[in-house]
Design a protein around this motif. Structure first.
Motif, PDB file in Angstrom:
ATOM      1  N   GLY A   1       1.172  -0.828   0.114  1.00  0.00           N
ATOM      2  CA  GLY A   1      -0.181   0.423  -0.548  1.00  0.00           C
ATOM      3  C   GLY A   1       0.677   1.167  -0.042  1.00  0.00           C
ATOM      4  N   GLY A   2       1.921   1.245   0.229  1.00  0.00           N
ATOM      5  CA  GLY A   2       3.390   2.358  -0.120  1.00  0.00           C
ATOM      6  C   GLY A   2       4.237   2.011  -0.412  1.00  0.00           C
ATOM      7  N   PRO A   3       3.948   1.797  -1.778  1.00  0.00           N
ATOM      8  CA  PRO A   3       5.674   1.196  -2.695  1.00  0.00           C
ATOM      9  C   PRO A   3       6.476   2.480  -2.712  1.00  0.00           C
ATOM     10  CG  PRO A   3       3.788   1.682  -4.281  1.00  0.00           C
ATOM     11  CD  PRO A   3       2.804   1.857  -2.497  1.00  0.00           C
ATOM     12  N   VAL A   4       6.132   4.035  -2.721  1.00  0.00           N
ATOM     13  CA  VAL A   4       6.717   5.004  -2.997  1.00  0.00           C
ATOM     14  C   VAL A   4       7.711   5.503  -1.399  1.00  0.00           C
ATOM     15  CG1 VAL A   4       6.815   7.662  -2.773  1.00  0.00           C
ATOM     16  CG2 VAL A   4       5.657   5.786  -4.821  1.00  0.00           C
ATOM     17  N   SER A   5       6.298   5.153  -0.310  1.00  0.00           N
ATOM     18  CA  SER A   5       6.935   5.239   0.877  1.00  0.00           C
ATOM     19  C   SER A   5       8.306   4.420   1.204  1.00  0.00           C
ATOM     20  CB  SER A   5       6.068   5.243   1.822  1.00  0.00           C
ATOM     21  OG  SER A   5       4.993   6.151   1.475  1.00  0.00           O
ATOM     22  N   HIS A   6       7.774   3.304   1.006  1.00  0.00           N
ATOM     23  CA  HIS A   6       9.417   1.614   0.090  1.00  0.00           C
ATOM     24  C   HIS A   6      10.217   2.645   0.400  1.00  0.00           C
ATOM     25  CE1 HIS A   6      10.609  -1.683   0.528  1.00  0.00           C
ATOM     26  NE2 HIS A   6      11.000  -1.964   2.024  1.00  0.00           N
ATOM     27  N   ALA A   7       9.765   3.504  -1.128  1.00  0.00           N
ATOM     28  CA  ALA A   7      10.856   3.607  -2.249  1.00  0.00           C
ATOM     29  C   ALA A   7      12.162   4.756  -1.006  1.00  0.00           C
ATOM     30  CB  ALA A   7      11.060   3.640  -2.997  1.00  0.00           C
TER      31      ALA A   7
END
Length: 183
Positions: free
Chosen positions: A25-31
């Motif tokens: 649900g948060g690929p940008v945050s993970h990146a």
């Protein structure tokens, strides 16, 4: 000065941390997390070579740019907390890069100022930051670099607004709790 970023098999290395299912649900945050972690790790390697730890160079940059500052002003400039800044200044002082002197306008405060020795460090810090920039933007053209910067600035504003709203909500919640205690 071209460098190869390919692995032994000739392929580009993959991201060091795969996206866990819970982070879907948060690929940008993970990146952002992964990039920040790697950037800080590499910065730490480069900065240790010149006798600094990550974050200390930012304090020095502000002192070189602005001159002597009260520690409270450094906390605000760096969006830091008092305890972290106290440790950072103490370590920089022990290394001989800053010194404290009494404030001429406030007897309760002291000013933190860069030493003469720190000015020799400035060029090395500038070189480290140029190297970090080169590594971070490798393979990007000028337009892509500018677009990446604009996007990161937007992301920063978004998160800064959320932090401010959260802090305001926390203050309101604390006020409601205090009001409830009077009953």
């Amino acid at each position: 000065m071209a460098r190869s970023t390919q692995g032994p098999d000739g392929a580009e290395p993959e991201a060091s941390v795969p996206l866990p299912g819970a982070a879907r649900g948060g690929p940008v945050s993970h990146a952002i997390f992964r990039l920040a972690r790697l950037h800080r790790m590499y910065a730490g390697q480069l900065l240790r070579r010149i006798g600094l730890h990550p974050g200390q160079e930012l304090v020095m940059m502000h002192l070189w740019e602005l001159g002597a500052q009260r520690q409270a002003d450094l906390v605000r400039l760096m969006d830091s907390d008092a305890a972290t800044m106290t440790r950072t200044v103490r370590r920089l002082e022990q290394a001989g890069f800053v010194r404290r002197r009494p404030s001429p306008t406030d007897r309760r405060a002291s000013l933190i100022e860069p030493t003469v020795a720190s000015h020799a460090l400035r060029r090395q810090v500038e070189q480290v930051w140029a190297q970090l920039e080169d590594i971070s933007t490798e393979g990007l053209g000028e337009e892509e670099s500018a677009a990446a910067l604009r996007i990161m600035e937007r992301l920063e504003r978004n998160v800064a607004r959320a932090v401010a709203r959260s802090a305001e909500a926390g203050e309101e919640d604390a006020g409601e709790e205090d009001a409830g205690e009077e009953d």
